[in-house]
Scaffold this active site. Structure first.
Site, mmCIF file in Angstrom:
data_model
loop_
_atom_site.group_PDB
_atom_site.id
_atom_site.type_symbol
_atom_site.label_atom_id
_atom_site.label_comp_id
_atom_site.label_asym_id
_atom_site.label_seq_id
_atom_site.Cartn_x
_atom_site.Cartn_y
_atom_site.Cartn_z
ATOM 1 N N GLU A 156 96.000 32.315 -14.408
ATOM 2 C CA GLU A 156 94.610 32.714 -13.982
ATOM 3 C C GLU A 156 93.719 32.571 -14.892
ATOM 4 O O GLU A 156 92.276 32.320 -14.459
ATOM 5 C CB GLU A 156 94.858 34.423 -13.411
ATOM 6 C CG GLU A 156 95.571 34.799 -12.280
ATOM 7 C CD GLU A 156 95.760 36.148 -11.981
ATOM 8 O OE1 GLU A 156 95.446 36.893 -11.090
ATOM 9 O OE2 GLU A 156 96.251 36.906 -13.027
ATOM 10 N N GLU A 173 103.671 37.354 -9.647
ATOM 11 C CA GLU A 173 103.388 38.950 -9.207
ATOM 12 C C GLU A 173 104.034 39.468 -7.994
ATOM 13 O O GLU A 173 104.501 40.501 -8.090
ATOM 14 C CB GLU A 173 102.001 38.977 -9.200
ATOM 15 C CG GLU A 173 101.097 39.168 -10.490
ATOM 16 C CD GLU A 173 100.698 37.537 -10.971
ATOM 17 O OE1 GLU A 173 100.101 37.508 -11.827
ATOM 18 O OE2 GLU A 173 101.376 36.456 -10.155
#
Length: 270
Positions: A124, A144
């Site tokens: 990210e 995730e």
């Protein structure tokens, strides 16, 4: 965590020739990001923005195994056990806010130098950069979904904007990893080189970014990012803060003069 590591800075920061070098420095845990690292990074990004001599930042991870594997899950487990609230999209009210992933008006270009794993929050972070240069052994992924988490630092949003939607959804919903070659094929990274050439390649990109007129670079970055979802007519008609500053600066005169005089331009740093 040893007492020695607890006392040591999590990020190395240096400046040279208009370039700020930001290095995530926890190689023994693949540069996993704990709360203290986020606090240190926030102060560094503030300084990058405030220092007029800095024209570009290079973000990387220490060691040869990882750019960053994202959130320090051992720390997260301790926080959960202590009753800390769960994380979700965004980092407001958390240490280091606003993090780079939420500094939407960050004016200076950031180049990610990725060697090894860029997973979870590490991926990210890279997605939030303007340019990504990767080694051929880099791997990208957002695991995730398999951890009961969400890519809350922008991965769910940026990946779907930077990849074809079906490709993005496949990676987001399964946590499957992406090779450097695949990332390059989809235009997710700017350049992939052999690991032994990575520093040379990054230096070339940083040099080219630092040689460009600072106000032009910031005006272009702001206009591009602000207009992504605008109709074209509105994009032309919008007033951009850094473009207004460029129009009042001297670089727009210096550039043509330097070209006409066959010399290197001398850009202003404000």
């Amino acid at each position: 965590m040893s007492a020695a590591e607890d006392d040591r800075p999590r990020v190395r920061y240096a400046k040279k020739d208009h370039v700020a070098y930001v290095t995530l420095d926890r190689p023994h845990v693949l540069n996993a990001m704990d709360l203290r690292m986020h606090e240190e990074l926030a102060a560094i990004w503030d300084d990058v923005e405030a220092d007029p001599s800095v024209r570009v930042a290079v973000l990387t991870g220490a060691g040869e195994r990882a750019f960053s594997v994202g959130q320090d899950l051992k720390e997260r487990a301790r926080l959960n056990a202590g009753g800390a609230p769960p994380t979700t999209f965004g980092s407001r009210d958390q240490p280091g806010w606003p993090r780079l992933t939420e500094r939407f008006a960050f004016a200076k270009p950031v180049l990610a130098r990725v060697d090894g794993y860029a997973l979870g929050g590490g991926f990210e972070l890279a997605l939030a950069c303007d340019v990504i240069v990767a080694s051929d052994r880099a791997e990208f992924g957002l695991p995730e979904a398999g951890l009961g988490l969400v890519p809350g630092a922008g991965g769910a949003f940026r990946l779907a904007r930077q990849l074809p939607l079906k490709q993005a959804m496949g990676h987001l919903l399964t946590g499957r990893r992406m090779s450097a070659a695949t990332a390059e094929r989809f235009g997710l990274v700017n350049e992939v080189v052999a690991s032994e050439r990575l520093d040379e390649c990054v230096a070339g990109w940083a040099r080219d970014l630092a040689r460009s007129a600072p106000l032009s670079v910031r005006a272009i970055k702001e206009a591009v990012l602000a207009s992504l979802d605008m109709p074209l007519e509105r994009a032309f008609a919008t007033r951009y803060v850094w473009e207004e500053r460029r129009l009042r600066g001297r670089d727009l005169v210096e550039g043509p003069e330097a070209f006409a005089e066959k010399r290197e331009p001398v850009w202003s740093d404000d």
